[in-house]
Structure formats: C-alpha cells, structure tokens
Write a protein that holds these residues in place. Structure first.
Motif, PDB file in Angstrom:
ATOM      1  N   ARG A   1     -19.911  14.837  15.629  1.00 59.04           N
ATOM      2  CA  ARG A   1     -20.866  13.750  15.379  1.00 59.04           C
ATOM      3  C   ARG A   1     -20.458  12.477  16.134  1.00 59.04           C
ATOM      4  O   ARG A   1     -21.261  11.890  16.865  1.00 59.04           O
ATOM      5  CB  ARG A   1     -20.922  13.493  13.869  1.00 59.04           C
ATOM      6  CG  ARG A   1     -21.754  12.318  13.430  1.00 59.04           C
ATOM      7  CD  ARG A   1     -21.667  12.151  11.909  1.00 59.04           C
ATOM      8  NE  ARG A   1     -20.311  11.892  11.446  1.00 59.04           N
ATOM      9  CZ  ARG A   1     -19.741  10.691  11.389  1.00 59.04           C
ATOM     10  NH1 ARG A   1     -20.411   9.634  11.760  1.00 59.04           N
ATOM     11  NH2 ARG A   1     -18.498  10.555  10.973  1.00 59.04           N
TER      12      ARG A   1
ATOM     13  N   GLY B   1     -18.467  -0.965  11.016  1.00 64.65           N
ATOM     14  CA  GLY B   1     -18.113   0.025  10.002  1.00 64.65           C
ATOM     15  C   GLY B   1     -17.224   1.076  10.634  1.00 64.65           C
ATOM     16  O   GLY B   1     -17.447   2.274  10.520  1.00 64.65           O
TER      17      GLY B   1
ATOM     18  N   ASP C   1     -14.182   2.028  10.156  1.00 61.28           N
ATOM     19  CA  ASP C   1     -13.291   2.809   9.293  1.00 61.28           C
ATOM     20  C   ASP C   1     -11.919   2.971   9.973  1.00 61.28           C
ATOM     21  O   ASP C   1     -11.218   1.985  10.154  1.00 61.28           O
ATOM     22  CB  ASP C   1     -13.951   4.144   8.939  1.00 61.28           C
ATOM     23  CG  ASP C   1     -13.337   4.779   7.694  1.00 61.28           C
ATOM     24  OD1 ASP C   1     -12.323   4.251   7.210  1.00 61.28           O
ATOM     25  OD2 ASP C   1     -13.868   5.788   7.197  1.00 61.28           O
TER      26      ASP C   1
ATOM     27  N   GLU D   1     -14.882  -4.136  10.356  1.00 58.01           N
ATOM     28  CA  GLU D   1     -14.805  -3.492   9.041  1.00 58.01           C
ATOM     29  C   GLU D   1     -14.874  -4.551   7.951  1.00 58.01           C
ATOM     30  O   GLU D   1     -14.243  -5.588   8.043  1.00 58.01           O
ATOM     31  CB  GLU D   1     -13.488  -2.713   8.907  1.00 58.01           C
ATOM     32  CG  GLU D   1     -13.657  -1.232   8.767  1.00 58.01           C
ATOM     33  CD  GLU D   1     -14.563  -0.764   7.636  1.00 58.01           C
ATOM     34  OE1 GLU D   1     -15.224   0.274   7.830  1.00 58.01           O
ATOM     35  OE2 GLU D   1     -14.647  -1.419   6.549  1.00 58.01           O
ATOM     36  N   VAL D   2     -15.635  -4.253   6.926  1.00 53.80           N
ATOM     37  CA  VAL D   2     -15.824  -5.233   5.870  1.00 53.80           C
ATOM     38  C   VAL D   2     -14.865  -4.993   4.693  1.00 53.80           C
ATOM     39  O   VAL D   2     -14.677  -5.853   3.854  1.00 53.80           O
ATOM     40  CB  VAL D   2     -17.311  -5.254   5.411  1.00 53.80           C
ATOM     41  CG1 VAL D   2     -17.653  -4.064   4.548  1.00 53.80           C
ATOM     42  CG2 VAL D   2     -17.668  -6.562   4.730  1.00 53.80           C
ATOM     43  N   VAL D   3     -14.258  -3.812   4.662  1.00 53.34           N
ATOM     44  CA  VAL D   3     -13.380  -3.462   3.536  1.00 53.34           C
ATOM     45  C   VAL D   3     -11.910  -3.461   4.003  1.00 53.34           C
ATOM     46  O   VAL D   3     -11.597  -2.953   5.088  1.00 53.34           O
ATOM     47  CB  VAL D   3     -13.774  -2.083   2.943  1.00 53.34           C
ATOM     48  CG1 VAL D   3     -12.821  -1.654   1.839  1.00 53.34           C
ATOM     49  CG2 VAL D   3     -15.205  -2.127   2.410  1.00 53.34           C
TER      50      VAL D   3
ATOM     51  N   ALA E   1     -14.916  -8.257   8.840  1.00 51.67           N
ATOM     52  CA  ALA E   1     -16.171  -9.013   8.804  1.00 51.67           C
ATOM     53  C   ALA E   1     -17.310  -8.069   8.459  1.00 51.67           C
ATOM     54  O   ALA E   1     -17.231  -6.868   8.703  1.00 51.67           O
ATOM     55  CB  ALA E   1     -16.435  -9.639  10.175  1.00 51.67           C
ATOM     56  N   SER E   2     -18.377  -8.650   7.932  1.00 52.63           N
ATOM     57  CA  SER E   2     -19.558  -7.847   7.628  1.00 52.63           C
ATOM     58  C   SER E   2     -20.509  -7.826   8.821  1.00 52.63           C
ATOM     59  O   SER E   2     -20.882  -8.877   9.348  1.00 52.63           O
ATOM     60  CB  SER E   2     -20.268  -8.421   6.403  1.00 52.63           C
ATOM     61  OG  SER E   2     -21.449  -7.672   6.170  1.00 52.63           O
ATOM     62  N   GLY E   3     -20.868  -6.641   9.234  1.00 50.97           N
ATOM     63  CA  GLY E   3     -21.902  -6.444  10.254  1.00 50.97           C
ATOM     64  C   GLY E   3     -21.663  -7.245  11.520  1.00 50.97           C
ATOM     65  O   GLY E   3     -20.569  -7.236  12.099  1.00 50.97           O
TER      66      GLY E   3
ATOM     67  N   ALA F   1     -22.414   3.965  12.784  1.00 52.38           N
ATOM     68  CA  ALA F   1     -22.526   5.388  12.441  1.00 52.38           C
ATOM     69  C   ALA F   1     -22.085   5.650  11.011  1.00 52.38           C
ATOM     70  O   ALA F   1     -21.241   4.934  10.456  1.00 52.38           O
ATOM     71  CB  ALA F   1     -21.680   6.220  13.407  1.00 52.38           C
ATOM     72  N   GLY F   2     -22.678   6.690  10.427  1.00 48.71           N
ATOM     73  CA  GLY F   2     -22.215   7.168   9.126  1.00 48.71           C
ATOM     74  C   GLY F   2     -22.656   6.337   7.941  1.00 48.71           C
ATOM     75  O   GLY F   2     -22.013   6.372   6.892  1.00 48.71           O
ATOM     76  N   MET F   3     -23.732   5.575   8.092  1.00 50.00           N
ATOM     77  CA  MET F   3     -24.268   4.802   6.960  1.00 50.00           C
ATOM     78  C   MET F   3     -25.746   5.144   6.790  1.00 50.00           C
ATOM     79  O   MET F   3     -26.357   5.731   7.668  1.00 50.00           O
ATOM     80  CB  MET F   3     -24.182   3.301   7.238  1.00 50.00           C
ATOM     81  CG  MET F   3     -22.797   2.783   7.470  1.00 50.00           C
ATOM     82  SD  MET F   3     -22.912   1.014   7.769  1.00 50.00           S
ATOM     83  CE  MET F   3     -21.476   0.800   8.791  1.00 50.00           C
TER      84      MET F   3
ATOM     85  N   ILE G   1     -28.013  -4.600   8.297  1.00 46.32           N
ATOM     86  CA  ILE G   1     -26.923  -5.166   9.100  1.00 46.32           C
ATOM     87  C   ILE G   1     -27.486  -5.788  10.384  1.00 46.32           C
ATOM     88  O   ILE G   1     -27.145  -6.910  10.752  1.00 46.32           O
ATOM     89  CB  ILE G   1     -25.872  -4.073   9.432  1.00 46.32           C
ATOM     90  CG1 ILE G   1     -25.038  -3.763   8.174  1.00 46.32           C
ATOM     91  CG2 ILE G   1     -24.974  -4.490  10.589  1.00 46.32           C
ATOM     92  CD1 ILE G   1     -24.069  -2.595   8.330  1.00 46.32           C
TER      93      ILE G   1
HETATM   94  N1  SAM Z   1     -18.381   4.747  11.465  1.00 45.92           N
HETATM   95  C1  SAM Z   1     -17.471   5.704  10.875  1.00 45.92           C
HETATM   96  C2  SAM Z   1     -18.013   7.096  11.006  1.00 45.92           C
HETATM   97  O1  SAM Z   1     -19.182   7.235  11.375  1.00 45.92           O
HETATM   98  O2  SAM Z   1     -17.293   8.063  10.753  1.00 45.92           O
HETATM   99  C3  SAM Z   1     -17.199   5.386   9.424  1.00 45.92           C
HETATM  100  C4  SAM Z   1     -18.341   5.602   8.479  1.00 45.92           C
HETATM  101  S1  SAM Z   1     -17.934   5.115   6.846  1.00 45.92           S
HETATM  102  C5  SAM Z   1     -18.859   6.243   5.904  1.00 45.92           C
HETATM  103  C6  SAM Z   1     -18.766   3.576   6.647  1.00 45.92           C
HETATM  104  C7  SAM Z   1     -17.859   2.392   6.899  1.00 45.92           C
HETATM  105  O3  SAM Z   1     -18.660   1.227   7.041  1.00 45.92           O
HETATM  106  C8  SAM Z   1     -16.917   2.132   5.746  1.00 45.92           C
HETATM  107  O4  SAM Z   1     -15.603   2.039   6.246  1.00 45.92           O
HETATM  108  C9  SAM Z   1     -17.402   0.787   5.175  1.00 45.92           C
HETATM  109  O5  SAM Z   1     -16.349  -0.005   4.681  1.00 45.92           O
HETATM  110  C10 SAM Z   1     -18.051   0.147   6.385  1.00 45.92           C
HETATM  111  N2  SAM Z   1     -19.101  -0.839   6.116  1.00 45.92           N
HETATM  112  C11 SAM Z   1     -20.092  -0.772   5.200  1.00 45.92           C
HETATM  113  N3  SAM Z   1     -20.879  -1.861   5.274  1.00 45.92           N
HETATM  114  C12 SAM Z   1     -20.386  -2.630   6.271  1.00 45.92           C
HETATM  115  C13 SAM Z   1     -20.748  -3.891   6.827  1.00 45.92           C
HETATM  116  N4  SAM Z   1     -21.792  -4.587   6.369  1.00 45.92           N
HETATM  117  N5  SAM Z   1     -20.011  -4.382   7.839  1.00 45.92           N
HETATM  118  C14 SAM Z   1     -18.949  -3.701   8.320  1.00 45.92           C
HETATM  119  N6  SAM Z   1     -18.551  -2.516   7.839  1.00 45.92           N
HETATM  120  C15 SAM Z   1     -19.248  -1.981   6.819  1.00 45.92           C
END
Ligand code: SAM
Length: 228
Positions: free
Chosen positions: A5, A23, A25, A46-48, A73-75, A92-94, A102
């Motif tokens: 993916r 995001g 990760d 990354e926001v977390v 940071a967020s988005g 990816a992955g959201m 975002i």
């Molecule tokens: N992009 C990677 C992938 O596709 O394998 C990771 C996907 S993971 C399921 C989603 C990641 O997005 C998580 O680590 C989460 O903390 C981060 N995330 C969620 N909302 C976000 C935001 N507003 N800004 C930055 N990161 C965010």
C-alpha cells in the motif's frame, strides 16, 4: 519491509519532490523514498507524541535526520509554505472525511502544492467531492488489496479548468470505473452482496427504502456489467 500500500502511494510521488507526509506514524514512507533516491527531502508530520517519537528515532536510526524533519503538528500546520518549499503532500491510512478536514483546515497553504497523493481507508465519495469543490482534478487512481483489505489511492492536482465529475465518478472513481480492474470488481461485487442482503431485510411496506436500495443495486450492476 514497507507495505505494498505505502509502496504504491510512494510510486505517485514525483522524482525530486519536497514532500510533506501528514500522519507519518513511523515515517516509513519518507524513509523509503529518501533511501530510494526519489525525493530531495521530507517533513514527516505527526500530531500524536508516541508516533512522533518513533518517527524521530527511525529516521535517526537510518541516519536520515538531515533529509527528513519530523514535526509535532496537526495536518498542514506542519509546514510553512514560504520556508519549506513543499510541493507534494501524502496523506495515507486515514478516513476520507479526516483527510478532507485536514486539507480544508489550511487550504490557503495548498496554493503551491502541485500534487496530493491520498489513500483514504473509506469515505472516497466524500473526498472526491471535496477535491472537486476545491479545484483539484483527479489525475490518477489505483485500487489494490493487501492482507484481504481493499485500498484506494487518489492523486490530484490543482486545476483552473476543472473537468466536472459525475455522480458515478464520485462514487466509483473517475478512473477506476473506466479501468474496471479485477480488484475494483471484487470491491463492488462485495458491496453489491451487502446491499442485496440489506434489501432482503427491508419489509415490503417500506417501499421508499426498498426503492432506494434497488437503485443503488442497479447502479452497481450497471458499472459491473452484470447482465453481460
Ligand atoms: N500514514 C501511515 C500509513 O499510511 O501507514 C500511518 C497511518 S496511521 C493509521 C494514522 C496516523 O495519522 C496516526 O499516526 C495519527 O496519529 C496521525 N494523525 C491523525 N490525525 C492527524 C492530523 N490531523 N495531523 C497529523 N497526523 C495525524
């Protein structure tokens, strides 16, 4: 090893791009792309805190801290368009709704972006609709399976002369519905079975609701050429 993916998402990143991966990760995607010589540099957003820390230590372990910066940071807050020179964004992955939110939250920052590469886990209709409403033209799409899950990738660029998407384009994907790949058929055959199962549970007295599902089913059958 990087998931198929994320390899496919990375395949749409232009050579020598300056990438923002939102995001990120573990930062697997930017690490892969820098190691392959595909991009100039990247910001991993990354926001977390936990994923942010693991992105940082992975990048350090590969000795790539000069070419990949991690930002908590967020988005779109992860970059400054005037300083960072970002031209490509991957998300990816959201869910598709979250991806659209975002993008919508820092929309003025998208002015200099030449390509968005998005891999929604769901909500594809909503995301395509958002792109269309904000002057992004879909240029490529891909559907794939990995570990029995289906994933869609949507690539879009800003466009002043937007070709409007039909309702079918929004639902099935303007490119996917014309390609009709094996994986595309699998996805919609399974949706079709799900709708048929729901229909069989709707009482005859709920005529409007039945009609609604009959139309959805007919539309999928049409796209799949079921009658042929
Ligand atoms: N992009 C990677 C992938 O596709 O394998 C990771 C996907 S993971 C399921 C989603 C990641 O997005 C998580 O680590 C989460 O903390 C981060 N995330 C969620 N909302 C976000 C935001 N507003 N800004 C930055 N990161 C965010």
């Amino acid at each position: 090893k990087l998931s198929i993916r994320l390899q496919e998402v990375g395949g749409f990143v232009p050579q020598d791009a300056i990438l923002l991966d939102i995001g990120s990760d573990h930062a697997y995607l930017p690490i892969h792309l820098v190691r392959m010589g595909r991009i100039k540099s990247a910001i991993a957003g990354e926001v977390v805190q936990g994923p942010y820390d693991s992105a940082k230590s992975n990048i350090a372990a590969f000795g790539l801290s000069d070419s990949i910066t991690v930002r908590l940071a967020s988005g779109l807050a992860a970059f400054d368009p005037e300083i960072d020179g970002v031209d490509t964004i991957t998300i990816a992955g959201m869910g598709g709704h979250l991806i659209a939110d975002i993008l919508g939250e820092g929309q003025e920052k998208l002015a200099q972006i030449s390509r968005l590469i998005l891999q929604p886990n769901n909500g594809e209709w909503y995301l395509r609709n958002w792109l269309q409403a904000h002057q992004f033209q879909i240029s490529h799409e891909m559907i794939l399976t990995e570990n029995d899950k289906l994933y869609e990738i949507i690539v879009a660029s800003p466009s002043k002369t937007l070709i409007e998407l039909s309702e079918d384009d929004l639902r099935f994907g303007p490119i996917l519905r014309r390609e009709k790949s094996e994986v595309f058929r699998l996805k919609w055959q399974s949706e079709l079975r799900a709708y048929q199962a729901i229909l069989s549970q709707i009482p005859v007295s709920a005529a409007d609701k039945r009609q609604d599902f009959l139309e959805k089913i007919a539309k999928i059958e049409e796209v799949l050429d079921v009658s042929k």
